[in-house]
Design a protein around this motif. Structure first.
Motif, PDB file in Angstrom:
ATOM      1  N   ALA A  19       1.087  -1.112   0.575  1.00  0.00           N
ATOM      2  CA  ALA A  19      -0.419  -0.095   0.458  1.00  0.00           C
ATOM      3  C   ALA A  19       0.724   1.282  -0.086  1.00  0.00           C
ATOM      4  O   ALA A  19       0.739   2.022  -0.626  1.00  0.00           O
ATOM      5  CB  ALA A  19      -0.626   0.177   0.966  1.00  0.00           C
ATOM      6  N   VAL A  20       1.662   1.236   0.569  1.00  0.00           N
ATOM      7  CA  VAL A  20       2.757   2.897   0.850  1.00  0.00           C
ATOM      8  C   VAL A  20       3.634   2.102  -0.509  1.00  0.00           C
ATOM      9  O   VAL A  20       3.199   3.785  -0.622  1.00  0.00           O
ATOM     10  CB  VAL A  20       3.732   2.267   1.602  1.00  0.00           C
ATOM     11  CG1 VAL A  20       4.376   3.172   1.673  1.00  0.00           C
ATOM     12  CG2 VAL A  20       2.913   2.545   3.574  1.00  0.00           C
ATOM     13  N   PHE A  21       4.158   1.707  -0.840  1.00  0.00           N
ATOM     14  CA  PHE A  21       4.768   1.958  -2.601  1.00  0.00           C
ATOM     15  C   PHE A  21       3.444   2.301  -3.531  1.00  0.00           C
ATOM     16  O   PHE A  21       4.446   2.589  -4.154  1.00  0.00           O
ATOM     17  CB  PHE A  21       5.386  -0.272  -2.818  1.00  0.00           C
ATOM     18  CG  PHE A  21       6.264   0.131  -3.810  1.00  0.00           C
ATOM     19  CD1 PHE A  21       7.593   0.454  -2.988  1.00  0.00           C
ATOM     20  CD2 PHE A  21       5.388  -0.080  -5.040  1.00  0.00           C
ATOM     21  CE1 PHE A  21       8.685   0.305  -4.597  1.00  0.00           C
ATOM     22  CE2 PHE A  21       6.936  -0.059  -5.713  1.00  0.00           C
ATOM     23  CZ  PHE A  21       7.986   0.596  -5.871  1.00  0.00           C
ATOM     24  N   LEU A  22       2.284   2.158  -3.685  1.00  0.00           N
ATOM     25  CA  LEU A  22       1.436   2.120  -4.695  1.00  0.00           C
ATOM     26  C   LEU A  22       0.883   3.375  -4.454  1.00  0.00           C
ATOM     27  O   LEU A  22       0.996   4.078  -5.345  1.00  0.00           O
ATOM     28  CB  LEU A  22      -0.086   0.783  -4.437  1.00  0.00           C
ATOM     29  CG  LEU A  22      -0.970   1.370  -5.080  1.00  0.00           C
ATOM     30  CD1 LEU A  22      -0.512   1.357  -6.558  1.00  0.00           C
ATOM     31  CD2 LEU A  22      -1.681   0.244  -4.918  1.00  0.00           C
ATOM     32  N   VAL A  23       0.827   4.130  -3.389  1.00  0.00           N
ATOM     33  CA  VAL A  23       0.793   5.213  -2.457  1.00  0.00           C
ATOM     34  C   VAL A  23       1.704   6.054  -3.294  1.00  0.00           C
ATOM     35  O   VAL A  23       1.708   7.320  -3.863  1.00  0.00           O
ATOM     36  CB  VAL A  23       0.282   5.741  -1.182  1.00  0.00           C
ATOM     37  CG1 VAL A  23       0.668   7.124  -1.091  1.00  0.00           C
ATOM     38  CG2 VAL A  23      -0.704   5.239  -0.968  1.00  0.00           C
ATOM     39  N   HIS A  28       4.350   9.890  -7.849  1.00  0.00           N
ATOM     40  CA  HIS A  28       5.862  10.229  -8.234  1.00  0.00           C
ATOM     41  C   HIS A  28       6.877  10.475  -7.470  1.00  0.00           C
ATOM     42  O   HIS A  28       7.546  11.693  -7.841  1.00  0.00           O
ATOM     43  CB  HIS A  28       5.421  10.989  -9.579  1.00  0.00           C
ATOM     44  CG  HIS A  28       4.613  10.585 -10.564  1.00  0.00           C
ATOM     45  ND1 HIS A  28       4.441   9.753 -11.315  1.00  0.00           N
ATOM     46  CD2 HIS A  28       3.176  11.275 -10.716  1.00  0.00           C
ATOM     47  CE1 HIS A  28       2.884   9.493 -12.173  1.00  0.00           C
ATOM     48  NE2 HIS A  28       2.146  10.633 -11.650  1.00  0.00           N
ATOM     49  N   LEU A  29       6.770   9.517  -6.466  1.00  0.00           N
ATOM     50  CA  LEU A  29       8.270  10.631  -5.990  1.00  0.00           C
ATOM     51  C   LEU A  29       8.788   9.583  -5.448  1.00  0.00           C
ATOM     52  O   LEU A  29       9.922   9.554  -4.801  1.00  0.00           O
ATOM     53  CB  LEU A  29       6.869  10.823  -3.758  1.00  0.00           C
ATOM     54  CG  LEU A  29       6.028  11.246  -3.256  1.00  0.00           C
ATOM     55  CD1 LEU A  29       5.168  11.192  -2.015  1.00  0.00           C
ATOM     56  CD2 LEU A  29       6.635  12.403  -3.744  1.00  0.00           C
ATOM     57  N   LEU A  30       8.760   8.855  -6.139  1.00  0.00           N
ATOM     58  CA  LEU A  30       9.931   7.597  -6.247  1.00  0.00           C
ATOM     59  C   LEU A  30      10.701   8.212  -7.474  1.00  0.00           C
ATOM     60  O   LEU A  30      10.134   8.584  -8.701  1.00  0.00           O
ATOM     61  CB  LEU A  30       9.532   6.263  -6.642  1.00  0.00           C
ATOM     62  CG  LEU A  30       8.502   5.346  -5.114  1.00  0.00           C
ATOM     63  CD1 LEU A  30       8.087   4.184  -5.839  1.00  0.00           C
ATOM     64  CD2 LEU A  30       9.858   5.125  -4.151  1.00  0.00           C
ATOM     65  N   SER A  31      11.957   7.344  -7.692  1.00  0.00           N
ATOM     66  CA  SER A  31      12.661   7.818  -9.085  1.00  0.00           C
ATOM     67  C   SER A  31      12.676   7.116 -10.376  1.00  0.00           C
ATOM     68  O   SER A  31      12.842   7.183 -10.785  1.00  0.00           O
ATOM     69  CB  SER A  31      14.342   7.540  -8.477  1.00  0.00           C
ATOM     70  OG  SER A  31      14.357   6.467  -8.491  1.00  0.00           O
ATOM     71  N   LYS A  35       3.512  -0.012 -13.542  1.00  0.00           N
ATOM     72  CA  LYS A  35       2.149  -0.295 -12.848  1.00  0.00           C
ATOM     73  C   LYS A  35       1.840  -0.341 -12.112  1.00  0.00           C
ATOM     74  O   LYS A  35       2.529  -1.265 -10.849  1.00  0.00           O
ATOM     75  CB  LYS A  35       2.064  -1.043 -14.241  1.00  0.00           C
ATOM     76  CG  LYS A  35       2.310  -0.412 -15.641  1.00  0.00           C
ATOM     77  CD  LYS A  35       2.052  -1.738 -16.892  1.00  0.00           C
ATOM     78  CE  LYS A  35       2.323  -1.332 -18.185  1.00  0.00           C
ATOM     79  NZ  LYS A  35       1.589  -2.019 -19.111  1.00  0.00           N
ATOM     80  N   VAL A  36       0.781  -0.102 -10.962  1.00  0.00           N
ATOM     81  CA  VAL A  36      -0.220  -1.063 -10.231  1.00  0.00           C
ATOM     82  C   VAL A  36      -0.058  -2.065 -10.389  1.00  0.00           C
ATOM     83  O   VAL A  36       0.292  -2.665  -9.552  1.00  0.00           O
ATOM     84  CB  VAL A  36      -0.990  -0.838 -10.297  1.00  0.00           C
ATOM     85  CG1 VAL A  36      -2.460  -0.859  -9.515  1.00  0.00           C
ATOM     86  CG2 VAL A  36      -1.235   1.364 -10.072  1.00  0.00           C
ATOM     87  N   SER A  37       0.044  -2.605 -11.689  1.00  0.00           N
ATOM     88  CA  SER A  37      -0.354  -4.608 -11.706  1.00  0.00           C
ATOM     89  C   SER A  37       0.789  -4.868 -11.360  1.00  0.00           C
ATOM     90  O   SER A  37       1.367  -5.628 -10.681  1.00  0.00           O
ATOM     91  CB  SER A  37      -0.826  -4.455 -12.698  1.00  0.00           C
ATOM     92  OG  SER A  37       0.052  -4.286 -14.014  1.00  0.00           O
ATOM     93  N   MET A  38       1.892  -4.147 -11.418  1.00  0.00           N
ATOM     94  CA  MET A  38       3.552  -4.316 -11.223  1.00  0.00           C
ATOM     95  C   MET A  38       4.509  -4.784 -10.273  1.00  0.00           C
ATOM     96  O   MET A  38       4.819  -5.847  -9.037  1.00  0.00           O
ATOM     97  CB  MET A  38       4.232  -3.802 -12.197  1.00  0.00           C
ATOM     98  CG  MET A  38       4.355  -3.819 -13.874  1.00  0.00           C
ATOM     99  SD  MET A  38       5.295  -3.149 -14.439  1.00  0.00           S
ATOM    100  CE  MET A  38       7.034  -4.723 -13.783  1.00  0.00           C
ATOM    101  N   ILE A  39       3.350  -3.421  -8.833  1.00  0.00           N
ATOM    102  CA  ILE A  39       3.463  -3.706  -7.966  1.00  0.00           C
ATOM    103  C   ILE A  39       2.675  -4.558  -7.238  1.00  0.00           C
ATOM    104  O   ILE A  39       3.684  -5.531  -6.487  1.00  0.00           O
ATOM    105  CB  ILE A  39       3.341  -1.709  -7.074  1.00  0.00           C
ATOM    106  CG1 ILE A  39       4.007  -0.517  -7.847  1.00  0.00           C
ATOM    107  CG2 ILE A  39       3.246  -1.948  -5.787  1.00  0.00           C
ATOM    108  CD1 ILE A  39       3.555   0.532  -7.551  1.00  0.00           C
ATOM    109  N   ILE A  40       1.618  -4.703  -7.269  1.00  0.00           N
ATOM    110  CA  ILE A  40       1.276  -6.104  -6.343  1.00  0.00           C
ATOM    111  C   ILE A  40       1.370  -7.286  -6.421  1.00  0.00           C
ATOM    112  O   ILE A  40       1.893  -8.119  -6.050  1.00  0.00           O
ATOM    113  CB  ILE A  40      -0.264  -5.599  -6.940  1.00  0.00           C
ATOM    114  CG1 ILE A  40      -1.140  -4.587  -6.772  1.00  0.00           C
ATOM    115  CG2 ILE A  40      -0.667  -6.954  -6.491  1.00  0.00           C
ATOM    116  CD1 ILE A  40      -2.566  -4.188  -7.573  1.00  0.00           C
TER     117      ILE A  40
END
Length: 253
Positions: A19-23, A28-31, A35-40
């Motif tokens: 959840a944290v990584f998704l938000v 766009h706070l990550l370098s 995709k959302v599906s890839m994160i899950i």
């Protein structure tokens, strides 16, 4: 913390991290951006990989890596070999490693001056105990006269405590099944174990007094291993069915 199983805590942390990584990713706070599906899928298969390594599960480890490769096929430039080439390769690697590390993958435990094969998951369960020199946790017990075990793409352990056992049906595909009968009692002179499936490994643990009859078990490109000999005086374990590209092992305990 004692009220929660270690596995539940682990998966809970994994879901919170997802959840944290998704938000952060959507803001766009990550370098980098995924995709959302890839994160899950990364969280799911990554957590499964860590758990499999911790439990020393060859099957889980191999296929978790394979599915992660499929998820990241585009960034890794391997789209031409997904999904089937990767999955077939993972299956071959799993079968090969199973043959190579069949005995050494699990720790050896000395119990009353005797070496026994153990599993890491038995040490993480506070309710585990030792019965007749066999590690047993309370979560895998089953009772009843006729038992059915269905397993697919996983590892399953069942501790049978039936006092009137007649038959066991094992349907297994692409995985491992362990059945412990050292605490079971037969309803008559014969206990039938019907084995059906393909590409797997089945281990059955029986009391030393039980005899084993495998005349009606059809193994296609497989192997039957009966370790040690019966002392006699007990019922007969009748092995039947059709099992291909897999191994069946009977151990006296």
């Amino acid at each position: 913390m004692k009220k929660f199983k270690l596995r539940e805590v682990f998966w809970g942390i994994a879901l919170v991290a997802a959840a944290v990584f998704l938000v952060l990713n959507q803001l766009h706070l990550l370098s980098f951006h995924l995709k959302v599906s890839m994160i899950i899928w990364t969280i799911i298969f990554g957590a499964a990989l860590i758990e499999s390594v911790a439990n020393k599960s060859l099957f889980g480890t191999t296929f978790s890596i394979a599915f992660l490769l499929i998820v990241y096929a585009e960034p890794l430039h391997i789209t031409k070999i997904v999904p089937w080439t990767v999955l077939v390769a993972a299956l071959l690697i799993y079968l090969g490693l199973t043959l190579i590390f069949k005995r050494s993958w699990f720790p050896r435990i000395v119990y009353f001056n005797q070496k026994k094969d153990g599993k890491w998951k038995n040490f993480s369960n506070n309710r585990s105990r030792i019965d007749n020199n066999v590690f047993s946790s309370g979560t895998g017990k089953v009772d009843g006269e006729d038992i059915v075990i269905n397993q697919r793409l996983s590892s399953v352990s069942r501790y049978v405590h039936s006092q009137n056992l007649r038959s066991i049906t094992i349907n297994s595909s692409l995985g491992e099944v362990e059945v412990y009968l050292d605490q079971a009692k037969a309803a008559g002179d014969v206990v039938t174990v019907d084995i059906n499936g393909t590409m797997g490994e089945i281990e059955i643990y029986v009391p030393t007094s039980w005899r084993v009859n495998s005349d009606n078990l059809n193994l296609a490109l497989g192997e039957l291993d009966i370790n040690d000999e019966s002392t006699g005086g007990g019922p007969t374990l009748m092995l039947t069915g059709h099992f291909s590209l897999g191994d069946v092992e009977v151990n006296y305990v």
